[in-house]
Design a protein around this motif. Structure first.
Motif, PDB file in Angstrom:
ATOM      1  N   UNK A 136       5.686 -10.554   7.121  1.00 48.32           N
ATOM      2  CA  UNK A 136       6.374  -9.967   5.969  1.00 48.32           C
ATOM      3  C   UNK A 136       7.451 -10.874   5.377  1.00 48.32           C
ATOM      4  N   UNK A 137       7.674 -10.751   4.063  1.00 45.98           N
ATOM      5  CA  UNK A 137       8.779 -11.397   3.360  1.00 45.98           C
ATOM      6  C   UNK A 137       9.549 -10.280   2.651  1.00 45.98           C
ATOM      7  N   UNK A 189       3.150  -7.399  11.161  1.00 45.49           N
ATOM      8  CA  UNK A 189       4.116  -7.569  12.255  1.00 45.49           C
ATOM      9  C   UNK A 189       5.418  -6.808  11.997  1.00 45.49           C
ATOM     10  N   UNK A 190       5.430  -5.953  10.968  1.00 45.33           N
ATOM     11  CA  UNK A 190       6.634  -5.191  10.635  1.00 45.33           C
ATOM     12  C   UNK A 190       7.008  -4.279  11.809  1.00 45.33           C
ATOM     13  N   UNK A 191       8.228  -4.415  12.296  1.00 42.18           N
ATOM     14  CA  UNK A 191       8.712  -3.534  13.357  1.00 42.18           C
ATOM     15  C   UNK A 191       8.286  -3.907  14.759  1.00 42.18           C
ATOM     16  N   UNK A 241       0.819  -1.220   0.000  1.00 40.93           N
ATOM     17  CA  UNK A 241       0.000   0.000   0.000  1.00 40.93           C
ATOM     18  C   UNK A 241       0.854   1.273   0.000  1.00 40.93           C
ATOM     19  N   UNK A 242       2.115   1.169  -0.393  1.00 38.99           N
ATOM     20  CA  UNK A 242       2.966   2.355  -0.454  1.00 38.99           C
ATOM     21  C   UNK A 242       4.255   2.142   0.321  1.00 38.99           C
ATOM     22  N   UNK A 243       5.073   3.196   0.420  1.00 42.00           N
ATOM     23  CA  UNK A 243       6.364   3.033   1.089  1.00 42.00           C
ATOM     24  C   UNK A 243       6.325   3.606   2.504  1.00 42.00           C
ATOM     25  N   UNK A 257       6.558  -8.088   0.839  1.00 36.86           N
ATOM     26  CA  UNK A 257       5.301  -8.759   0.561  1.00 36.86           C
ATOM     27  C   UNK A 257       4.759  -9.304   1.883  1.00 36.86           C
ATOM     28  N   UNK A 258       3.484  -9.072   2.158  1.00 38.57           N
ATOM     29  CA  UNK A 258       2.882  -9.525   3.409  1.00 38.57           C
ATOM     30  C   UNK A 258       1.894 -10.644   3.110  1.00 38.57           C
ATOM     31  N   UNK A 259       2.066 -11.799   3.813  1.00 36.65           N
ATOM     32  CA  UNK A 259       1.197 -12.945   3.537  1.00 36.65           C
ATOM     33  C   UNK A 259      -0.149 -12.811   4.261  1.00 36.65           C
TER      34      UNK A 259
END
Length: 296
Positions: free
Chosen positions: A90-91, A243-245, A20-22, A83-85
């Motif tokens: 995240x991958x 779960x990023x961060x 959805x963006x950076x 990429x988020x499953x």
């Protein structure tokens, strides 16, 4: 805590290119940002390119009030395709030979090291010899003492680590942060795969004379091992955005609480709750709720 006692995240700073963006990412930057939310003097140490993405990073950190010691170098600012499953996990596809791979050890960085009470570093930023040498020089110039924390947050990514880098980092640190999957990988590398996770943690704690070892096991809870003691906290059930961060917020909260005089158990419980909160928000750097911040 004396205002000259900085808490530093050193290593990669980059853009996570999400579906959805950076969003700005990199474990050291995430760590420094969350530490700053608890009112401590934090600095993110890294490098950016002389490009639009680099200038946008600096503008973003300035808007967050985040302290920085970031060098501009002749390499592009780092990016990661994320990429988020379906489970929100995240991958990563991490671009190579970028700015944060080429972090120089400057006089300014030397002075910061001598005024640092806690630093968090990982394995990823050590994939290139330039940044690896800088990180080790920083660790060597930090003061040593009972209230000095050198936190190795393992953060294994793709194939960007070696046994030598991991061994040296374990010797350099006095606090180890690792998750259950990383512990299995390191155990295979180091030759003791056949024992349970807790026994592996006790071995690492003793072998490397660590002050603490933090083991996170996702939904299965987390542990903090100290010589002769163990703290366990269950993972709260929350609706996950991603779960990023989350792990970086855990580490940042834990060390902020320790530096503010909280017990291991108090610091551990708050770290778990903040990490769970971050999982309910998109991206690595959401604002932590006032209810959680007020617990410190």
């Amino acid at each position: 805590m004396d205002k000259q006692n900085y808490v530093v995240g050193i290593g990669e700073v980059l853009w996570d290119i999400l579906p959805d963006g950076k969003k700005i990412g990199g474990a050291p930057a995430n760590f420094a940002y969350h530490v700053s939310q608890f009112g401590l003097c934090s600095q993110v140490v890294s490098a950016i390119g002389k490009d639009k993405l680099g200038y946008e990073i600096m503008d973003n950190f300035k808007s967050k009030g985040l302290g920085t010691l970031i060098e501009q170098v002749e390499y592009p600012t780092g990016t990661v395709q994320v990429q988020v499953d379906a489970n929100g996990v995240p991958c990563y596809d991490i671009k190579e030979n970028v700015a944060w791979d080429n972090l120089p050890f400057t006089d300014r960085l030397l002075q910061l090291a001598e005024s640092t009470c806690a630093v968090c570093f990982g394995s990823l930023a050590q994939r290139n010899i330039i940044s690896r040498t800088t990180i080790n020089s920083f660790l060597d110039r930090m003061p040593d003492g009972d209230f000095q924390y050198k936190i190795f947050d393992v953060n294994l990514r793709q194939g960007f680590y070696t046994k030598d880098i991991l061994c040296n980092s374990l010797r350099q640190c006095n606090v180890l942060k690792i998750n259950d999957e990383e512990l299995v990988i390191i155990s295979r590398l180091f030759g003791y795969p056949g024992i349970d996770l807790q026994d592996k943690c006790w071995i690492l704690l003793a072998k490397y004379k660590l002050k603490m070892l933090i083991l996170t096991c996702g939904v299965n809870g987390s542990y903090v091992f100290t010589p002769g003691n163990i703290s366990f906290v269950e993972t709260p059930k929350v609706k996950i955005a991603d779960t990023v961060g989350a792990g970086d917020s855990f580490t940042a909260t834990f060390i902020a609480a320790i530096l503010k005089g909280k017990s291991i158990n108090e610091a551990h419980k708050l770290a778990v709750d903040v990490s769970a909160y971050v999982c309910t928000k998109a991206g690595a750097m959401p604002e932590i709720s006032s209810e959680l911040l007020n617990r410190l």
